[in-house]
Scaffold this motif. Structure first.
Motif, PDB file in Angstrom:
ATOM      1  N   LEU A  99      34.599  34.210  33.072  1.00  0.00           N
ATOM      2  CA  LEU A  99      35.481  34.515  34.214  1.00  0.00           C
ATOM      3  C   LEU A  99      34.655  34.821  35.472  1.00  0.00           C
ATOM      4  N   SER A 100      33.516  35.478  35.273  1.00  0.00           N
ATOM      5  CA  SER A 100      32.641  35.756  36.420  1.00  0.00           C
ATOM      6  C   SER A 100      32.156  34.455  37.059  1.00  0.00           C
ATOM      7  N   MET A 101      31.741  33.510  36.229  1.00  0.00           N
ATOM      8  CA  MET A 101      31.256  32.229  36.756  1.00  0.00           C
ATOM      9  C   MET A 101      32.395  31.482  37.460  1.00  0.00           C
ATOM     10  N   PHE A 102      33.582  31.514  36.861  1.00  0.00           N
ATOM     11  CA  PHE A 102      34.744  30.861  37.486  1.00  0.00           C
ATOM     12  C   PHE A 102      34.994  31.470  38.879  1.00  0.00           C
ATOM     13  N   THR A 103      34.855  32.778  38.976  1.00  0.00           N
ATOM     14  CA  THR A 103      35.084  33.468  40.253  1.00  0.00           C
ATOM     15  C   THR A 103      34.029  33.054  41.279  1.00  0.00           C
ATOM     16  N   MET A 104      32.796  32.898  40.814  1.00  0.00           N
ATOM     17  CA  MET A 104      31.727  32.476  41.740  1.00  0.00           C
ATOM     18  C   MET A 104      31.963  31.048  42.240  1.00  0.00           C
ATOM     19  N   VAL A 105      32.448  30.179  41.359  1.00  0.00           N
ATOM     20  CA  VAL A 105      32.747  28.802  41.796  1.00  0.00           C
ATOM     21  C   VAL A 105      33.900  28.830  42.809  1.00  0.00           C
ATOM     22  N   ALA A 106      34.930  29.624  42.516  1.00  0.00           N
ATOM     23  CA  ALA A 106      36.067  29.719  43.451  1.00  0.00           C
ATOM     24  C   ALA A 106      35.590  30.183  44.825  1.00  0.00           C
ATOM     25  N   ALA A 107      34.666  31.164  44.838  1.00  0.00           N
ATOM     26  CA  ALA A 107      34.136  31.679  46.111  1.00  0.00           C
ATOM     27  C   ALA A 107      33.377  30.582  46.854  1.00  0.00           C
ATOM     28  N   LYS A 108      32.591  29.825  46.107  1.00  0.00           N
ATOM     29  CA  LYS A 108      31.790  28.766  46.730  1.00  0.00           C
ATOM     30  C   LYS A 108      32.681  27.681  47.332  1.00  0.00           C
ATOM     31  N   GLU A 109      33.772  27.382  46.655  1.00  0.00           N
ATOM     32  CA  GLU A 109      34.673  26.321  47.119  1.00  0.00           C
ATOM     33  C   GLU A 109      35.543  26.749  48.308  1.00  0.00           C
ATOM     34  N   ASN A 110      35.638  28.066  48.526  1.00  0.00           N
ATOM     35  CA  ASN A 110      36.583  28.561  49.538  1.00  0.00           C
ATOM     36  C   ASN A 110      35.906  29.482  50.542  1.00  0.00           C
ATOM     37  N   GLU A 111      34.709  29.103  50.981  1.00  0.00           N
ATOM     38  CA  GLU A 111      33.980  29.980  51.905  1.00  0.00           C
ATOM     39  C   GLU A 111      34.747  30.111  53.216  1.00  0.00           C
ATOM     40  N   SER A 112      35.131  31.329  53.535  1.00  0.00           N
ATOM     41  CA  SER A 112      35.896  31.589  54.758  1.00  0.00           C
ATOM     42  C   SER A 112      35.918  33.099  54.944  1.00  0.00           C
ATOM     43  N   ASP A 113      35.902  33.551  56.215  1.00  0.00           N
ATOM     44  CA  ASP A 113      35.957  35.009  56.374  1.00  0.00           C
ATOM     45  C   ASP A 113      37.364  35.550  56.117  1.00  0.00           C
ATOM     46  N   LYS A 114      38.308  34.700  55.782  1.00  0.00           N
ATOM     47  CA  LYS A 114      39.676  35.141  55.432  1.00  0.00           C
ATOM     48  C   LYS A 114      39.926  35.115  53.929  1.00  0.00           C
ATOM     49  N   PHE A 115      38.927  34.687  53.133  1.00  0.00           N
ATOM     50  CA  PHE A 115      39.143  34.520  51.700  1.00  0.00           C
ATOM     51  C   PHE A 115      37.994  35.198  50.956  1.00  0.00           C
ATOM     52  N   HIS A 116      38.309  36.163  50.121  1.00  0.00           N
ATOM     53  CA  HIS A 116      37.280  36.950  49.431  1.00  0.00           C
ATOM     54  C   HIS A 116      37.496  36.880  47.927  1.00  0.00           C
ATOM     55  N   PHE A 117      36.426  36.696  47.194  1.00  0.00           N
ATOM     56  CA  PHE A 117      36.495  36.619  45.729  1.00  0.00           C
ATOM     57  C   PHE A 117      35.540  37.647  45.137  1.00  0.00           C
ATOM     58  N   PHE A 118      36.047  38.411  44.181  1.00  0.00           N
ATOM     59  CA  PHE A 118      35.202  39.413  43.526  1.00  0.00           C
ATOM     60  C   PHE A 118      35.357  39.359  42.016  1.00  0.00           C
ATOM     61  N   SER A 119      34.235  39.570  41.360  1.00  0.00           N
ATOM     62  CA  SER A 119      34.204  39.797  39.918  1.00  0.00           C
ATOM     63  C   SER A 119      33.718  41.239  39.802  1.00  0.00           C
ATOM     64  N   LEU A 120      34.638  42.140  39.483  1.00  0.00           N
ATOM     65  CA  LEU A 120      34.370  43.574  39.670  1.00  0.00           C
ATOM     66  C   LEU A 120      34.308  44.313  38.330  1.00  0.00           C
ATOM     67  N   ALA A 121      33.167  44.919  38.047  1.00  0.00           N
ATOM     68  CA  ALA A 121      33.043  45.760  36.844  1.00  0.00           C
ATOM     69  C   ALA A 121      33.548  47.162  37.189  1.00  0.00           C
ATOM     70  N   PRO A 122      34.435  47.726  36.355  1.00  0.00           N
ATOM     71  CA  PRO A 122      35.026  49.023  36.707  1.00  0.00           C
ATOM     72  C   PRO A 122      34.276  50.237  36.154  1.00  0.00           C
TER      73      PRO A 122
END
Ligand SMILES: NC(=O)c1ccc[n+]([C@@H]2O[C@H](COP(=O)([O-])OP(=O)(O)OC[C@H]3O[C@@H](n4cnc5c(N)ncnc54)[C@H](OP(=O)(O)O)[C@@H]3O)[C@@H](O)[C@H]2O)c1
Length: 241
Positions: A154-177
């Motif tokens: 899921l972390s890798m999927f989130t990183m790919v999503a971030a790479k595909e949607n680079e924009s200062d209006k779109f933020h992706f996080f893989s967050l350990a609690p």
């Protein structure tokens, strides 16, 4: 455009319930919440969906209802639901439990992230996708093969999503609690030490008061959601801010 939208999974207990309570207290948030259990909270700002995320066909049929159109200021997807799984070494794992775990921890969040991007990619709102991760995403833990693997994927999927949607209006996080005092930790402590070599350590975390509360974690998550632009990396850990 004063309203914001939060879509959250796993709101019925633990971290998700604390995040839900936090945002119910903010009157400017509409909340769509997904768990198997409906909670006894009535609010005009809350709509609950009783969905078992292991049933992917059911989830797929609901996707059209989960992401409303609207002129929102901020739109957040928090994929929080997760299952520690069958705590056993590889060789003793049940195929059905593995399938359920992969659906809940990985495919469910992937379906929801995919639908979120499809629906809101061109929206002028500030958009955040936060997938709840774990230290186990980057560290092998004996007895947690399904958990470590699904969180890493899921972390890798989130990183790919971030790479595909680079924009200062779109933020992706893989967050350990961090290690949090929830039902998941109860399940971990109820495991068998022959299947889970770190059992003693996890019992000591609880006895020594080392677990954080779901409410503390919810405040950290809200801090991140309030100022996502300050957090440049996809991989985040609440213990670092
Ligand atoms: N607690 C920790 O120490 C810790 C550490 C690292 C990461 N995490 C992560 O934090 C997240 C929240 O965990 P938690 O500790 O708050 O766990 P929790 O108290 O066990 O809560 C899990 C939530 O997920 C939902 N859920 C589980 N299976 C589901 C399914 N099949 N369909 C729909 N919803 C389902 C549960 O709702 P229903 O039962 O009502 O469906 C519940 O609301 C998870 O992703 C977990 O991996 C927790």
């Amino acid at each position: 455009m004063s309203q914001s939208l939060l879509i959250i999974t796993g709101h019925s207990q633990g971290i998700g319930r604390a995040v839900l309570d936090y945002y119910l207290a903010q009157e400017n948030f509409q909340i769509l919440a997904i768990s198997r259990t409906k909670i006894e909270v009535e609010s005009p700002n809350l709509k609950q969906f009783c969905i078992d995320l292991s049933e992917l066909d059911v989830l797929e049929n609901h996707l059209i209802n989960i992401f409303p159109e609207g002129d929102f200021k901020k739109i957040i997807l928090l994929n929080n639901a997760g299952w520690i799984g069958d705590i056993k070494p590889i060789g003793k794992l049940g195929p059905k439990e593995l399938r359920v775990q992969i659906n809940v921890n990985l495919l469910g969040p992937m379906y929801l992230t995919n639908a979120f991007i499809n629906q809101y990619k061109n929206s002028s709102a500030e958009k955040i996708v936060c997938n709840i991760s774990s230290g186990a995403a980057s560290k092998p833990v004996s007895g947690w093969a399904g958990y470590c693997s699904t969180k890493a994927a899921l972390s890798m999927f989130t990183m790919v999503a971030a790479k595909e949607n680079e924009s200062d209006k779109f933020h992706f996080f893989s967050l350990a609690p961090g290690i949090v005092d929830t039902g998941m930790q109860d399940e971990i402590r109820a495991s068998n030490d022959s299947d889970f070599p770190e059992l003693k350590k996890f019992k000591e975390f609880k006895e020594e008061g080392k677990l954080s509360s779901p409410q503390e974690v919810a405040k950290k998550i809200a801090y991140l959601f309030d100022r996502p632009a300050l957090f440049k990396e996809v991989i985040q850990d609440v213990r670092k801010f």
